[in-house]
Enzyme design. Sequence first.
Site, PDB file in Angstrom:
ATOM      1  N   HIS A 170       0.790  -0.937  -0.010  1.00  0.00           N
ATOM      2  CA  HIS A 170      -0.014   0.008  -0.023  1.00  0.00           C
ATOM      3  C   HIS A 170       1.027   1.258   0.073  1.00  0.00           C
ATOM      4  O   HIS A 170       2.025   1.392   0.616  1.00  0.00           O
ATOM      5  CB  HIS A 170      -1.082  -0.021   1.038  1.00  0.00           C
ATOM      6  CG  HIS A 170      -2.222   0.815   0.934  1.00  0.00           C
ATOM      7  ND1 HIS A 170      -1.919   2.418   1.423  1.00  0.00           N
ATOM      8  CD2 HIS A 170      -3.456   0.787   0.794  1.00  0.00           C
ATOM      9  CE1 HIS A 170      -3.220   2.929   1.209  1.00  0.00           C
ATOM     10  NE2 HIS A 170      -3.879   2.120   1.062  1.00  0.00           N
TER      11      HIS A 170
ATOM     12  N   GLU B  17      -4.120   1.702  -7.299  1.00  0.00           N
ATOM     13  CA  GLU B  17      -4.390   2.870  -6.461  1.00  0.00           C
ATOM     14  C   GLU B  17      -3.529   4.074  -6.906  1.00  0.00           C
ATOM     15  O   GLU B  17      -2.367   4.199  -6.398  1.00  0.00           O
ATOM     16  CB  GLU B  17      -4.070   2.651  -5.023  1.00  0.00           C
ATOM     17  CG  GLU B  17      -5.173   1.438  -4.204  1.00  0.00           C
ATOM     18  CD  GLU B  17      -5.278   1.573  -2.946  1.00  0.00           C
ATOM     19  OE1 GLU B  17      -6.121   1.864  -2.434  1.00  0.00           O
ATOM     20  OE2 GLU B  17      -4.068   1.424  -2.318  1.00  0.00           O
TER      21      GLU B  17
END
Length: 246
Positions: A99, A168
């Site tokens: 992430h 993302e």
Amino acid sequence: MRKPVIAGNWKMNMTCTEAIEYMRVLIPLLKDIPKKDREIVIAPPFTALYPLSEFIRDRNEYLSLSSQNVHWEDSGAYTAEVSPLMLNELSVKCAIVGHSEPRKYFSESDEQINKRAKSAQDHQLIPIVCVGETFQQREMGEAERVIRRQIEQGLEGIEVKRLIVAYEPIWAIGTGKTCEANEANRICGLIRKWIGYEDVIIQYGGSVKSNNIDEIMSMSDIDGVLVGGASLDPTNFARIANYEKI
């Protein structure tokens, strides 16, 4: 046929008590979701994984748990880390790795992310490997190069049949800015091409909300979403999980 995965990443939010109360609201709101049509995943803080695994054990057939990270060693002197063996004991199904926040705040490298993803797969966990570019990289025309490097280095030696990739764009995370659905779909299509496996699950993440989920999930190369802030409200997340393609 790729089965969409709708995942909520709570990040560093919710106590154990709050997590249980959240589930009491969420689970009834998911009862009408066609179970063969999609999968719902929640990634709570590590502290809430045990109480949630116990709470949902006999209460649902369609909700799975994910960790927000996983270490590549089974045990050892790695303060604040969590091993895959610990997650196995809690019936956790997935593990988010790569992430943008640990990449940014803890300088996680693609090599480390690759080790985490391999460790997850070695212990029957499905890694959700996050990739994405910064606003500056996009403005400079570097987005595709950056993402391809993350894919090639982060997925080296990974079994693509037991993998989820989350695109993302960093500039869209928590900013309220959403990558246009067609552009997100284009990038997800490129990721699928670079991986070389048509059935790999590719999610989109970045300011996903109840008012844009239907458009996002109507895209041909987007197989789900990784939702941050919008997953913290159970009613809102239920609406996202109950998306309808346009």
